[in-house]
Design an enzyme around this catalytic site. Structure first.
Site, PDB file in Angstrom:
ATOM      1  N   GLU A  60      39.541  31.438  46.701  1.00  0.00           N
ATOM      2  CA  GLU A  60      40.476  31.927  45.681  1.00  0.00           C
ATOM      3  C   GLU A  60      40.852  33.382  45.871  1.00  0.00           C
ATOM      4  O   GLU A  60      42.019  33.765  45.736  1.00  0.00           O
ATOM      5  CB  GLU A  60      39.895  31.718  44.282  1.00  0.00           C
ATOM      6  N   HIS A 129      33.076  25.560  33.474  1.00  0.00           N
ATOM      7  CA  HIS A 129      34.378  24.933  33.724  1.00  0.00           C
ATOM      8  C   HIS A 129      35.245  24.808  32.473  1.00  0.00           C
ATOM      9  O   HIS A 129      36.187  24.021  32.460  1.00  0.00           O
ATOM     10  CB  HIS A 129      34.184  23.527  34.309  1.00  0.00           C
TER      11      HIS A 129
HETATM   12  C1  LIG Z   1      35.492  28.668  43.315  1.00  0.00           C
HETATM   13  C2  LIG Z   1      35.774  27.219  43.112  1.00  0.00           C
HETATM   14  N1  LIG Z   1      36.953  26.721  43.513  1.00  0.00           N
HETATM   15  C3  LIG Z   1      37.219  25.405  43.346  1.00  0.00           C
HETATM   16  C4  LIG Z   1      36.309  24.573  42.769  1.00  0.00           C
HETATM   17  C5  LIG Z   1      36.632  23.094  42.584  1.00  0.00           C
HETATM   18  N2  LIG Z   1      35.799  22.295  43.476  1.00  0.00           N
HETATM   19  C6  LIG Z   1      34.629  21.793  43.078  1.00  0.00           C
HETATM   20  S1  LIG Z   1      33.826  21.027  44.292  1.00  0.00           S
HETATM   21  C7  LIG Z   1      35.044  21.328  45.406  1.00  0.00           C
HETATM   22  C8  LIG Z   1      34.890  20.832  46.813  1.00  0.00           C
HETATM   23  C9  LIG Z   1      33.648  21.357  47.444  1.00  0.00           C
HETATM   24  O1  LIG Z   1      33.392  20.726  48.640  1.00  0.00           O
HETATM   25  P1  LIG Z   1      32.112  21.051  49.517  1.00  0.00           P
HETATM   26  O2  LIG Z   1      31.787  22.493  49.411  1.00  0.00           O
HETATM   27  O3  LIG Z   1      32.319  20.511  50.858  1.00  0.00           O
HETATM   28  O4  LIG Z   1      30.913  20.288  48.775  1.00  0.00           O
HETATM   29  P2  LIG Z   1      30.750  18.750  48.423  1.00  0.00           P
HETATM   30  O5  LIG Z   1      31.431  18.548  47.108  1.00  0.00           O
HETATM   31  O6  LIG Z   1      31.338  17.950  49.516  1.00  0.00           O
HETATM   32  O7  LIG Z   1      29.290  18.525  48.260  1.00  0.00           O
HETATM   33  C10 LIG Z   1      36.072  22.035  44.807  1.00  0.00           C
HETATM   34  C11 LIG Z   1      37.313  22.443  45.471  1.00  0.00           C
HETATM   35  C12 LIG Z   1      35.098  25.146  42.337  1.00  0.00           C
HETATM   36  N3  LIG Z   1      34.160  24.412  41.721  1.00  0.00           N
HETATM   37  N4  LIG Z   1      34.844  26.456  42.532  1.00  0.00           N
END
Ligand SMILES: Cc1ncc(C[n+]2csc(CCOP(=O)(O)OP(=O)(O)O)c2C)c(N)n1
Lengths: 328, 335
Positions: A60, A129
């Site tokens: 972000e 959230h």
């Molecule tokens: C700073 C931030 N940006 C966006 C999100 C929304 N979000 C939650 S999980 C996620 C994907 C994360 O993927 P990864 O790090 O690969 O972990 P996984 O969910 O596959 O375990 C996103 C974009 C968030 N929680 N925090």
């Protein structure tokens, strides 16, 4: 006139502005291939291609900063935060870059950028959230903050935000994305900074915006059955704040209740209260009351979440309290 | 990109002691069954909000936590149910938290994404991607400050490697030689985005190079291997106070969360991955070592434990509003 959902109104505004101006592009997490985490940008990648609908990694601060830099040198970015909660990671870019470029450069540079995404509570998504981020941002000179409630306003104001030469923060609501409303054909950009009286009444003014406008309208309907006539002012824009419309209404009803999500301490409600007591002091028959989140982080448990949020029951009771004051 | 990282490791693993493997398998199966029950309860509206399931990734949490002492710390993301259980928290406390009950580990205030358990040194699941990585380095900083010999494991998805929190956390841990292991659970997708569209390199452990720390990278099919490889990094943290950056390659069988239909991948791909399900591999190995009868008995035990956890969650009372202020401030409320 057509009936559109809130998310469709947003999408149409972005598409129309992107069609008329090649400098406008959309950037954010999952806006392209995934069609938007909340399907706001559905179909836009297919329409505009990867040059103008840009999926980002989870970064972000990085992509907000890229937006600001691109805006300084002539592009008009729309930066989507998957939710406004995550804008906290980019807060520095909004506070220290976007809002300051113009002043620091003595007016040489502007920052025509839109930051947008869903704001405030969703459903049981917990304390990290569920933030109502508008209160933080409305505090900052250099920023404009919009929070419309209805599809027509969403479309008109999003078009205005994109054409505005300042940073505009656009607060949507996950729980409103499917709400339908009439939208005029060939809608032109609306003027930013105009509140709207969405229900007329004589006994009490509710000043509100975004999701709570809908809750306030339900309350007004219910109170009408009890013979209490409530006027509802939908702010639409939090900064600039249309104090004229608010004051005109309070001078008529003599009572004011401000309703919003987010905490009470120093929020938009506190700002509205200050202006009303200053500009309509002699007209008030009761203290200005606020209905906000309780002053604690949002709990996960469904009942406690309802308890903490500014719910219908609490708005109703507060309006009654304002109205009964000074009446025998 | 090199598949074989430079860190030293045993070329042939000693086979696990059968009783130890039985324990690892049991934990993995508890996690799997709890997640399946959680999905069911979610569909029935008994669990709300976001629910990110750990199904397919169990070998990472269980293998990694098996390399720890009870005093060691674990910090992870919102995909945290399995991690809490692997760290030793009860399935009852986990399930009750999902149900938002007073008996949940966080009193029903945190929910799925925020499993905290002070008793087992589970320092929590966090919702803002990357934010917990410096926080985990902070726990390791405290261990070094107090010289208490503890190690911190910090888990994150491959999606987190693009955000500042990851880089600042690893950078400081490397500079100050903190006793921590950074473990990327690379399940190939960050929500709907494959790694190829979120990073300029395909191996997240390469990020270690810029910070001058050791790295490792391996698949999580075999829980025993996970334990051994993580143990080597834990040893480095405990004995030399040196951090390690690890990428464990895994796969989530379900969508990102319950609301994700996962249209960005084919069912073929998922089926292919399910063939190397670490839970089934462990079970097969365990049957060879202890016989089908014994494994069936373990399965039955697990079923009973999970049924108990669900019953406990269903029957537990909800928290009331009196919990809100004392959990906001320690001491008098600062209005
Ligand atoms: C700073 C931030 N940006 C966006 C999100 C929304 N979000 C939650 S999980 C996620 C994907 C994360 O993927 P990864 O790090 O690969 O972990 P996984 O969910 O596959 O375990 C996103 C974009 C968030 N929680 N925090």
């Amino acid at each position: 006139m057509r009936t559109l959902r809130y998310r469709e109104a947003l999408r149409e505004a972005m598409i129309e502005e992107m069609e008329r101006d090649d400098r406008v592009f959309l950037m954010g997490e999952e806006v392209g291939h995934y069609q938007g985490a909340y399907k706001v940008s559905e179909g836009m990648l297919e329409k505009f291609g990867e040059r103008r609908v840009i999926d980002t990694p989870i970064a972000e601060s990085g992509f907000a900063g890229i937006g600001v830099g691109a805006a300084m040198v002539g592009l008009r970015p729309i930066i989507e935060f998957m939710t406004w909660n995550f804008s906290a990671v980019a807060f520095d870019q909004i506070l220290n870059s976007a809002a300051k470029i113009r002043q620091m450069s003595g007016g040489q540079f502007s920052c025509p950028i839109v930051f947008r995404g869903p704001n405030a509570s969703a459903k049981q998504v917990g304390s990290q959230h569920s933030h109502a981020m508008e209160h933080f941002y409305a505090h900052v000179p250099g920023l404009k903050v919009l929070a419309p409630s209805f599809p027509a306003d969403v479309k008109g104001l999003m078009k205005a935000a994109i054409r505005d030469d300042n940073p505009v923060l656009f607060m949507e609501s996950e729980t409103l994305y499917s709400v339908k409303g009439e939208v005029p054909d060939n809608l032109e950009p609306m003027e930013i900074g105009k509140a709207n009286v969405v229900r007329e009444g004589t006994d009490c003014t509710i000043v509100t915006y975004s999701r709570m406008t809908h809750v306030s309208l339900e309350v007004a309907e219910e109170l009408a059955k009890e013979g209490i006539s409530v006027e509802v002012v939908d702010l639409r824009s939090l900064r600039p704040l249309d104090e004229e419309t608010v004051i005109r209404s309070v001078k008529k009803t003599h009572r004011c209740v401000v309703v919003h999500e987010g905490w009470p301490y120093g929020g938009v409600g506190a700002e509205v209260s200050d202006r009303v007591q200053r500009l309509a002091f002699d007209y008030l028959d009761a203290p200005i009351l606020r209905v906000t989140n309780l002053d604690v982080p949002m709990p996960y448990n469904a009942k406690l979440e309802q308890h903490v949020m500014p719910n219908k029951e609490r708005v109703l009771a507060t309006v009654k309290r304002a109205v009964s004051r000074g009446r025998s | 990109m090199s598949e074989s990282p430079p860190s030293p490791r045993p070329s042939v693993l000693p086979p696990p002691a059968p009783e130890h493997l039985a324990e690892l398998y049991r934990q993995m199966f508890v996690i799997r069954r709890c997640e399946e029950e959680a999905a069911r309860a979610y569909a029935q509206g008994k669990i709300g909000g976001f629910l990110h399931l750990y199904i397919g990734q169990e070998a990472v949490a269980v293998g990694a936590c098996a390399a720890l002492q009870p005093d060691d710390y674990v910090v992870t993301t919102y995909r945290d149910h399995g991690m809490a259980i692997a760290k030793g928290m009860s399935s009852k406390a986990m399930m009750a938290e999902l149900y938002g009950k007073k008996t949940g580990c966080s009193k029903g205030l945190g929910g799925s994404m925020h499993m905290f358990d002070a008793a087992t040194n589970m320092l929590g699941g966090y919702g803002i991607v990357g934010a917990h990585i410096p926080l985990a380095a902070g726990a390791a900083f405290a261990s070094k400050y107090r010289n208490d010999g503890r190690v911190t494991l910090c888990f994150y998805g491959e999606g987190a490697v693009s955000i500042g929190g990851f880089h600042e956390g690893v950078s400081l841990a490397a500079l100050w030689k903190l006793p921590i292991v950074f473990i990327c659970e690379n399940n190939e997708y960050s929500m709907g985005t494959p790694l190829s569209r979120s990073m300029s390199v395909e191996d997240t452990s390469l990020k270690a190079l810029g910070y001058g720390v050791e790295r490792d990278r391996f698949f999580a099919d075999d829980v025993n291997l996970v334990e051994h490889r993580i143990a080597a990094a834990v040893k480095r943290a405990r004995e030399e106070s040196q951090p390690t950056v690890i990428e464990v390659r895994t796969y989530r069988f379900r969508g990102h969360s319950m609301s994700d239909p996962a249209k960005y991948r084919t069912s073929n791909e998922v089926e292919e991955q399910k063939r190397r399900d670490p839970l089934l591999l462990a079970r097969r190995e365990l049957v060879d070592a202890l016989g089908e009868e014994r494994v069936k008995a373990i399965d039955a035990e697990v079923e009973a434990e999970v049924a108990d956890a669900v019953k406990f969650a269903e029957e537990s009372p909800e928290p009331d509003a009196s919990v809100l202020e004392p959990t906001t401030y320690d001491g008098p409320f600062a209005a």
